[in-house]
Design an enzyme around this catalytic site. Structure first.
Site, mmCIF file in Angstrom:
data_model
loop_
_atom_site.group_PDB
_atom_site.id
_atom_site.type_symbol
_atom_site.label_atom_id
_atom_site.label_comp_id
_atom_site.label_asym_id
_atom_site.label_seq_id
_atom_site.Cartn_x
_atom_site.Cartn_y
_atom_site.Cartn_z
ATOM 1 N N ASP A 218 0.847 -1.236 -0.078
ATOM 2 C CA ASP A 218 -0.119 -0.220 0.117
ATOM 3 C C ASP A 218 0.885 1.235 -0.064
ATOM 4 O O ASP A 218 1.492 1.512 0.985
ATOM 5 C CB ASP A 218 -1.062 0.070 1.418
ATOM 6 C CG ASP A 218 -2.048 0.939 1.226
ATOM 7 O OD1 ASP A 218 -2.453 1.180 0.144
ATOM 8 O OD2 ASP A 218 -2.490 1.378 2.172
ATOM 9 N N GLY B 186 -5.546 10.278 -4.902
ATOM 10 C CA GLY B 186 -6.196 11.483 -4.418
ATOM 11 C C GLY B 186 -7.765 11.497 -4.495
ATOM 12 O O GLY B 186 -8.118 12.726 -4.103
ATOM 13 N N CYS C 179 -7.998 12.992 1.720
ATOM 14 C CA CYS C 179 -6.682 13.031 0.979
ATOM 15 C C CYS C 179 -6.695 14.282 0.263
ATOM 16 O O CYS C 179 -7.321 14.847 -0.371
ATOM 17 C CB CYS C 179 -6.765 11.801 -0.240
ATOM 18 S SG CYS C 179 -5.166 11.859 -1.133
ATOM 19 N N GLY D 250 -12.971 7.863 -3.036
ATOM 20 C CA GLY D 250 -14.027 8.839 -3.678
ATOM 21 C C GLY D 250 -15.433 8.490 -3.588
ATOM 22 O O GLY D 250 -16.306 9.178 -4.066
ATOM 23 N N TYR E 297 -11.667 10.257 12.084
ATOM 24 C CA TYR E 297 -11.373 9.726 10.919
ATOM 25 C C TYR E 297 -9.975 10.738 10.325
ATOM 26 O O TYR E 297 -10.076 11.924 10.090
ATOM 27 C CB TYR E 297 -12.388 9.700 9.880
ATOM 28 C CG TYR E 297 -12.056 9.120 8.531
ATOM 29 C CD1 TYR E 297 -11.573 8.167 8.059
ATOM 30 C CD2 TYR E 297 -12.581 10.021 7.565
ATOM 31 C CE1 TYR E 297 -11.144 7.659 7.050
ATOM 32 C CE2 TYR E 297 -12.109 9.282 6.239
ATOM 33 C CZ TYR E 297 -11.585 8.229 5.970
ATOM 34 O OH TYR E 297 -11.147 7.480 4.817
ATOM 35 N N ARG F 167 4.528 5.438 3.201
ATOM 36 C CA ARG F 167 3.483 5.543 2.091
ATOM 37 C C ARG F 167 3.806 6.409 1.051
ATOM 38 O O ARG F 167 3.390 6.126 -0.100
ATOM 39 C CB ARG F 167 2.209 5.217 2.745
ATOM 40 C CG ARG F 167 1.105 5.123 1.929
ATOM 41 C CD ARG F 167 -0.224 4.866 2.510
ATOM 42 N NE ARG F 167 -1.264 4.422 1.459
ATOM 43 C CZ ARG F 167 -1.906 5.077 0.743
ATOM 44 N NH1 ARG F 167 -1.797 6.218 0.690
ATOM 45 N NH2 ARG F 167 -2.904 4.475 -0.109
ATOM 46 N N SER G 272 -30.293 15.415 -9.822
ATOM 47 C CA SER G 272 -29.934 13.840 -9.308
ATOM 48 C C SER G 272 -30.352 13.843 -7.767
ATOM 49 O O SER G 272 -30.884 12.831 -7.245
ATOM 50 C CB SER G 272 -28.747 13.275 -9.507
ATOM 51 O OG SER G 272 -28.637 13.085 -11.123
ATOM 52 N N HIS G 273 -29.885 15.002 -6.849
ATOM 53 C CA HIS G 273 -29.885 15.198 -5.437
ATOM 54 C C HIS G 273 -31.561 15.419 -5.256
ATOM 55 O O HIS G 273 -32.109 16.183 -6.130
ATOM 56 C CB HIS G 273 -28.875 15.800 -5.123
ATOM 57 C CG HIS G 273 -27.513 15.329 -4.842
ATOM 58 N ND1 HIS G 273 -27.344 14.476 -3.766
ATOM 59 C CD2 HIS G 273 -26.587 15.418 -5.746
ATOM 60 C CE1 HIS G 273 -25.979 14.133 -4.132
ATOM 61 N NE2 HIS G 273 -25.609 14.914 -5.213
#
Length: 485
Positions: free
Chosen positions: A249, A301, A306, A341, A386, A402, A469-470
């Protein structure tokens, strides 16, 4: 090179939608199983990220029981990471082929320590020749006050109930019920301990029928490693602990050091399943496959925590990256994992349709009770910590390799630290995510993930299409379990 400086346009999840197709498939009838290698099949296409606020043993056990795979992060010592893997492998098993055991001359203290550490309620006792001479359970220890007492003085020795090697779970269940016991040692003709079946393992088979398991009936688990000085020692310890897959990773999988490390591990362990990444181009995918990777992980990314694309100016929007890498990987018969993502279950469907065999999730799982992130209260609501593995805190703890950095005093972070809403048990989140996958497959008329990948088409949408769409033109009064703004 100069003339082609600007390549094509890159697309991500919010730029596209899947086109609905004629369907004879109901969501409840689709299969969400996915095959990564001949020996690694998942019952749901979801992998929890190898991040220090997402996956340790507790999460890995929980997600394997749901049918997925957990990747134990590497921000810990070699010994601790191997122990985490061992804890997952021992958490349940159809037949425990190498059970813990003690000898009669050990003290009650040793038994209490072993049983407490691994949360087991009993342990077989064997002599110097590995022959079963007794069994020690919580009931034997209930009223013991002197922990220096020898096990030989308190263990159950008489009328031991055993079964021969080869006893099935069904046969074991009948024996356990008949004798009203919880543990059934398996012995050979000479009385040597060869295995153990417990009532808890049988109950777990019934309770979690969708569990992802290895050929021995143990939960599957993966572990992340980097390209640091201790990688070889770490891999050896993880393999010894029974890890099912190693994830090499790094932030840039298309680098010389990563390719050489993949090749070296493949030469050392020809049968080990290796996932390598992260990459975002077809060329990188090909090079990792040629180096020996069984599975390629895609995503540079796109993660919510990130900042690589902002700090370094590097990346490829995720839908385009997944599609380009999958185009190359399919030539070699190698699967890819879409990593990063993903905000909604619909994004998982898009990632799979674009070429992914599975997705790796961080933020969507970091808020569940099984994640290792600390829980905190903010403005009257519960949250969990997080952070990205490229954040300062994570890099200082051990993930700087990493990002190919060494000096702790001058780290350049490529991630942030934050908090996300607490979500409760993992099972509830997985139910919503898998339900969304099933719904998407139903709309596309695809019965399997392979069909979803091969038989679907995308349509590009505008900013207005995304707004449409939302939910719009309404004030949300009750939050849905699978949708937040």
């Amino acid at each position: 090179m100069w003339e082609n400086k600007f390549q094509k346009e890159g697309l991500t999840f919010d730029d596209v939608l899947l086109v609905p197709a004629k369907s004879e498939v109901l969501p409840r009838d689709v299969s969400v199983k996915t095959k990564l290698t001949e020996t690694l099949q998942l019952n749901i296409p979801i992998i929890s990220a190898g991040m220090d606020t997402v996956t340790e043993a507790k999460m890995a056990i929980a997600i394997a029981r749901e049918g997925g795979l957990g990747i134990i992060h590497k921000n810990m010592s070699v010994e601790e990471q191997a122990e985490q893997v061992d804890r997952v492998k021992r958490s349940e098993s159809g037949v425990i082929t190498n059970p813990f055991f003690l000898t009669p001359d050990r003290q009650v203290f040793d038994a209490e320590h072993l049983m407490g550490k691994y949360r087991i309620s009993g342990v077989p006792i064997v002599d110097e020749d590995q022959k079963l001479v007794g069994i020690l359970t919580n009931r034997d220890l209930r009223f013991i006050e002197d922990y220096s007492t020898l096990i030989d003085d308190v263990m159950t020795k008489e009328n031991l109930v055993t079964a021969p090697v080869g006893t099935t779970l069904k046969e074991a269940e009948e024996i356990l019920q008949k004798h009203k016991i919880e543990k059934l040692p398996l012995v050979d003709e000479s009385g040597t301990l060869k295995g153990l079946i417990t009532i808890k393992d049988i109950e777990k088979v019934i309770e979690f029928p969708n569990s992802a398991k290895d050929s021995q009936g143990r939960l599957i688990v993966g572990a992340a490693v980097g390209v640091s000085a201790d990688t070889d020692v770490r891999v050896a310890a993880l393999v010894e602990a029974g890890v099912d897959v190693i994830v090499i990773d790094t932030a840039h999988g298309h680098s010389k050091g990563v390719l050489e490390k993949v090749k070296a591990i493949r030469e050392q362990y020809p049968d080990l399943t290796i996932i390598a990444g992260n990459v975002a181009t077809a060329e990188a995918t090909r090079d990792l496959i040629e180096a020996g990777a069984n599975v390629v992980k895609v995503g540079i990314g796109p993660g919510s925590i990130c900042t690589t694309r902002i700090v370094a100016g590097i990346g490829v929007p995720q839908i385009t990256a997944v599609y380009d890498c999958a185009n190359e990987a399919r030539k070699h018969g190698v699967p890819i994992i879409a990593d990063g993502g993903i905000k909604y279950s619909g994004d998982i469907v898009k990632a799979l349709a674009a070429g992914g065999h599975a997705v790796m999730l961080g933020s969507l799982l970091a808020g569940v009770s099984e994640s290792p992130g600390e829980r905190e209260i903010f403005q009257g609501r519960q949250f969990k910590v997080y952070r990205g593995m490229g954040s300062l805190g994570a890099m200082e703890k051990g993930s700087k390799d990493r990002y190919f950095q060494e000096n702790n005093q001058k780290l350049v972070p490529e991630g942030i630290e934050g908090r996300i809403p607490y979500k409760g048990p993992l099972h509830d989140t997985i139910h919503q995510l898998v339900g969304g996958i099933r719904a998407g497959m139903g709309y596309c008329g695809t019965k399997t993930i392979d069909e979803l990948r091969e038989n679907t088409q995308f349509i590009r949408i505008t900013g207005a299409g995304l707004r449409e769409s939302h939910p719009h033109d309404v004030q949300i009064t009750k939050e849905a379990p699978n949708y937040t703004l």
